[in-house]
Write a protein that holds these residues in place. Structure first.
Motif, PDB file in Angstrom:
ATOM      1  N   GLU A  11       3.629  25.478  -2.603  1.00 18.44           N
ATOM      2  CA  GLU A  11       2.330  25.009  -2.114  1.00 18.44           C
ATOM      3  C   GLU A  11       1.945  23.665  -2.769  1.00 18.44           C
ATOM      4  OE1 GLU A  11      -1.977  26.924  -2.217  1.00 18.44           O
ATOM      5  OE2 GLU A  11      -0.343  28.377  -1.869  1.00 18.44           O
ATOM      6  N   LYS A  12       2.115  23.609  -4.093  1.00 18.41           N
ATOM      7  CA  LYS A  12       1.757  22.378  -4.816  1.00 18.41           C
ATOM      8  C   LYS A  12       2.720  21.237  -4.479  1.00 18.41           C
ATOM      9  CE  LYS A  12      -1.834  23.308  -7.352  1.00 18.41           C
ATOM     10  NZ  LYS A  12      -3.097  22.575  -7.164  1.00 18.41           N
ATOM     11  N   ILE A  13       3.995  21.602  -4.301  1.00 17.30           N
ATOM     12  CA  ILE A  13       4.972  20.575  -3.913  1.00 17.30           C
ATOM     13  C   ILE A  13       4.568  19.988  -2.553  1.00 17.30           C
ATOM     14  CG2 ILE A  13       7.356  20.258  -3.086  1.00 17.30           C
ATOM     15  CD1 ILE A  13       7.687  20.469  -5.957  1.00 17.30           C
ATOM     16  N   ASN A  14       4.134  20.854  -1.634  1.00 19.99           N
ATOM     17  CA  ASN A  14       3.709  20.373  -0.314  1.00 19.99           C
ATOM     18  C   ASN A  14       2.522  19.437  -0.411  1.00 19.99           C
ATOM     19  OD1 ASN A  14       5.464  21.159   1.603  1.00 19.99           O
ATOM     20  ND2 ASN A  14       4.593  23.228   1.806  1.00 19.99           N
ATOM     21  N   GLU A  15       1.580  19.813  -1.254  1.00 16.32           N
ATOM     22  CA  GLU A  15       0.393  18.966  -1.456  1.00 16.32           C
ATOM     23  C   GLU A  15       0.830  17.576  -1.939  1.00 16.32           C
ATOM     24  OE1 GLU A  15      -2.397  20.628  -4.345  1.00 16.32           O
ATOM     25  OE2 GLU A  15      -3.108  18.581  -4.752  1.00 16.32           O
ATOM     26  N   PHE A  16       1.771  17.581  -2.894  1.00 17.92           N
ATOM     27  CA  PHE A  16       2.312  16.334  -3.461  1.00 17.92           C
ATOM     28  C   PHE A  16       3.000  15.510  -2.377  1.00 17.92           C
ATOM     29  CE2 PHE A  16       6.354  14.726  -5.606  1.00 17.92           C
ATOM     30  CZ  PHE A  16       5.791  13.707  -6.347  1.00 17.92           C
ATOM     31  N   VAL A  17       3.887  16.172  -1.618  1.00 16.40           N
ATOM     32  CA  VAL A  17       4.684  15.460  -0.617  1.00 16.40           C
ATOM     33  C   VAL A  17       3.782  14.843   0.458  1.00 16.40           C
ATOM     34  CG1 VAL A  17       6.442  15.752   1.178  1.00 16.40           C
ATOM     35  CG2 VAL A  17       6.745  16.840  -1.042  1.00 16.40           C
ATOM     36  N   ASN A  18       2.714  15.574   0.831  1.00 18.31           N
ATOM     37  CA  ASN A  18       1.810  15.053   1.856  1.00 18.31           C
ATOM     38  C   ASN A  18       1.080  13.791   1.418  1.00 18.31           C
ATOM     39  OD1 ASN A  18       2.331  16.852   3.876  1.00 18.31           O
ATOM     40  ND2 ASN A  18       0.920  18.402   3.044  1.00 18.31           N
ATOM     41  N   ASP A  41      -2.235   7.348 -11.055  1.00 19.65           N
ATOM     42  CA  ASP A  41      -3.467   7.400 -10.261  1.00 19.65           C
ATOM     43  C   ASP A  41      -3.900   8.833 -10.014  1.00 19.65           C
ATOM     44  OD1 ASP A  41      -3.925   4.480  -9.390  1.00 19.65           O
ATOM     45  OD2 ASP A  41      -1.779   4.811  -9.103  1.00 19.65           O
ATOM     46  N   GLU A  42      -2.899   9.725  -9.903  1.00 21.56           N
ATOM     47  CA  GLU A  42      -3.233  11.139  -9.690  1.00 21.56           C
ATOM     48  C   GLU A  42      -2.137  11.999 -10.307  1.00 21.56           C
ATOM     49  OE1 GLU A  42      -4.162  12.058  -5.592  1.00 21.56           O
ATOM     50  OE2 GLU A  42      -4.061  14.213  -6.030  1.00 21.56           O
ATOM     51  N   ASN A  64       0.825  -1.211   0.000  1.00 21.70           N
ATOM     52  CA  ASN A  64       0.000   0.000   0.000  1.00 21.70           C
ATOM     53  C   ASN A  64       0.857   1.258   0.000  1.00 21.70           C
ATOM     54  OD1 ASN A  64       0.928  -0.341   2.479  1.00 21.70           O
ATOM     55  ND2 ASN A  64      -1.064  -0.559   3.500  1.00 21.70           N
ATOM     56  N   ILE A  65       1.945   1.174  -0.780  1.00 21.15           N
ATOM     57  CA  ILE A  65       2.851   2.320  -0.914  1.00 21.15           C
ATOM     58  C   ILE A  65       2.300   3.271  -1.972  1.00 21.15           C
ATOM     59  CG2 ILE A  65       5.186   3.017  -1.629  1.00 21.15           C
ATOM     60  CD1 ILE A  65       6.126   0.195  -0.749  1.00 21.15           C
ATOM     61  N   THR A  66       2.417   4.582  -1.690  1.00 25.40           N
ATOM     62  CA  THR A  66       2.156   5.578  -2.728  1.00 25.40           C
ATOM     63  C   THR A  66       3.486   6.207  -3.100  1.00 25.40           C
ATOM     64  OG1 THR A  66      -0.036   6.028  -1.832  1.00 25.40           O
ATOM     65  CG2 THR A  66       0.896   7.682  -3.322  1.00 25.40           C
ATOM     66  N   LEU A  67       3.834   6.078  -4.375  1.00 30.59           N
ATOM     67  CA  LEU A  67       5.110   6.599  -4.861  1.00 30.59           C
ATOM     68  C   LEU A  67       4.859   7.862  -5.671  1.00 30.59           C
ATOM     69  CD1 LEU A  67       8.214   6.216  -5.416  1.00 30.59           C
ATOM     70  CD2 LEU A  67       7.556   4.819  -7.387  1.00 30.59           C
ATOM     71  N   GLY A  68       5.602   8.912  -5.367  1.00 32.42           N
ATOM     72  CA  GLY A  68       5.518  10.144  -6.149  1.00 32.42           C
ATOM     73  C   GLY A  68       6.607  10.154  -7.203  1.00 32.42           C
ATOM     74  N   ILE A  69       6.251  10.529  -8.426  1.00 34.63           N
ATOM     75  CA  ILE A  69       7.260  10.640  -9.490  1.00 34.63           C
ATOM     76  C   ILE A  69       7.267  12.082  -9.976  1.00 34.63           C
ATOM     77  CG2 ILE A  69       7.980   9.887 -11.795  1.00 34.63           C
ATOM     78  CD1 ILE A  69       6.515   7.253 -11.316  1.00 34.63           C
ATOM     79  N   ILE A  70       8.456  12.682 -10.015  1.00 29.44           N
ATOM     80  CA  ILE A  70       8.571  14.031 -10.574  1.00 29.44           C
ATOM     81  C   ILE A  70       8.935  13.889 -12.050  1.00 29.44           C
ATOM     82  CG2 ILE A  70       9.677  16.285 -10.385  1.00 29.44           C
ATOM     83  CD1 ILE A  70      10.294  15.630  -7.490  1.00 29.44           C
TER      84      ILE A  70
END
Ligand code: ADP
Ligand code: MG
Length: 348
Positions: free
Chosen positions: A56-63, A45-46, A3-9
């Protein structure tokens, strides 16, 4: 399933292929990209579209994510470093900072006693008169180049002067290597110091852009072993976690040189999707998410052909594919000359 969520830049074709591989492993993907048309939004997924310095958007992403990785190297170091204070960024931001600068990258490689092309930093016009030793050569911006962008072949110092480059941007002049062949090595290093390495891939470029890749590479045993050893040494020295590519030159006397390092999955490794049990993309996800490491097995020899610009059109309209042919459309909306639009892999 995890149940990992991975962020990709980054949301280009590499981000798309990472997202496809992640889905197979049950990992949720959120992509952050400054291009609102980014093709990877079709596969994740998103999707969060904003500039890389939009705090602000980076924070939203990181959270929203557990771990962050990236699909291209030209991300501001400050952005990666700030994110890394909150969630792990892999590969480490310091690796990215080193490799995104051509001079720092080559200095690092030379310190490992690994051969690179001869090179010199060009900072002002008066430097140009004393550069004869590095000509004929290729002048390149030290940062932000890809697919031959920001590069000019030059034969004489007159030619170099006539380019009227803004040298304050930072340039490197590299002596031209009389190329016999280009190869690359893709290696995935895991956080427990273990790794999986693919065999050398032979690459053909046209106008400094990758056109074909194939395995097996037609090279001698010494180059086969040396290229692998050097890629392992580089990955070890960087304490790298994830998939990394080392691009090599082979000259007419069979000398091997490191051209550059890509701290990410790489175009020459697209054939790993069909030719191996685990692709470079799946291996990257496995390494950064600390999933099980699976020993690599080659399933087939293969050739990959990049579809640039309107070469995609025929395949989009009527893809007549044989059983051993695999077509990938990156779903980029705008067809531009020399833009990487898709690829074909042929198993042989
Ligand atoms: P990019 O970051 O755009 O991939 P590279 O430095 O890898 O830039 O250059 C792209 C291609 O241009 C190389 O793969 C090679 O074909 C050619 N090239 C670049 N530098 C040299 C060099 N010093 N000698 C010979 N060919 C070169
Ligand atoms: Mg390159």
């Amino acid at each position: 399933m995890s149940n990992i969520t991975l962020g990709i830049i980054g949301g280009g074709q590499l981000g798309s292929m990472l997202a496809i591989a992640a889905k197979k492993l049950g990992i949720k993907i959120i992509i952050f990209c400054d291009d609102l048309e980014a093709p990877a939004q079709n596969f994740c997924d998103e999707f969060i579209g904003a500039k890389y310095d939009d705090k602000e958007k980076i924070n939203e992403f990181v959270n929203k994510v557990d771990i962050v990785t990236y699909e291209f190297e030209n991300i501001p170091y400050e952005t990666l470093n700030d994110i890394n204070k909150l969630k792990p960024v892999l590969p480490k931001p310091s690796v990215n900072r080193l490799i995104q600068h051509r001079l720092a990258e080559k200095d690092f490689v030379n310190k490992l006693n690994i051969r690179t092309t001869r090179y010199v930093s060009v900072e002002n016009q008066s430097d140009i008169d004393v550069l004869e030793d590095f000509l004929p050569g290729i002048i390149k911006t030290t940062t932000l180049g890809y697919d031959g962008k920001g590069q000019h072949p030059v034969s004489t110092s007159e030619e170099l002067k006539n380019l009227k480059l803004d040298l304050s941007r930072g340039y490197i002049l590299e002596k031209l290597v009389k190329l016999k062949k280009e190869i690359s090595i893709i290696i995935t290093r895991f956080s427990n110091n273990k790794y999986e390495i693919y065999e050398p891939i032979e690459n053909t470029h046209e106008d400094q852009i990758l056109k074909h890749s194939k395995i097996p590479a037609d090279i001698n045993e010494k180059i086969f072993n040396q290229s692998k050893d050097w890629a392992i040494l580089i990955a070890e020295e960087l304490k790298y976690v994830g998939t990394l590519c080392v691009e090599f030159f082979i000259d007419r006397n069979d000398n091997l040189y490191v051209n550059e390092i890509a701290p990410r999955v790489h175009n020459s490794g697209h054939l790993t999707i069909n030719a191996f049990n685990v692709s470079q993309f799946e291996n990257h996800i496995r390494a950064v998410c600390e999933l099980e490491q699976i020993p690599l097995k080659k399933l087939s020899n293969a050739k990959m052909i990049n579809l640039l610009g309107d070469q995609i059109s025929n395949y989009r309209n009527s893809p007549k594919l044989k059983d051993n042919e695999f077509f990938f459309d990156y779903l980029k909306k705008e067809i531009k000359d020399k833009r990487k639009m898709g690829h074909i892999t042929i198993l042989e």
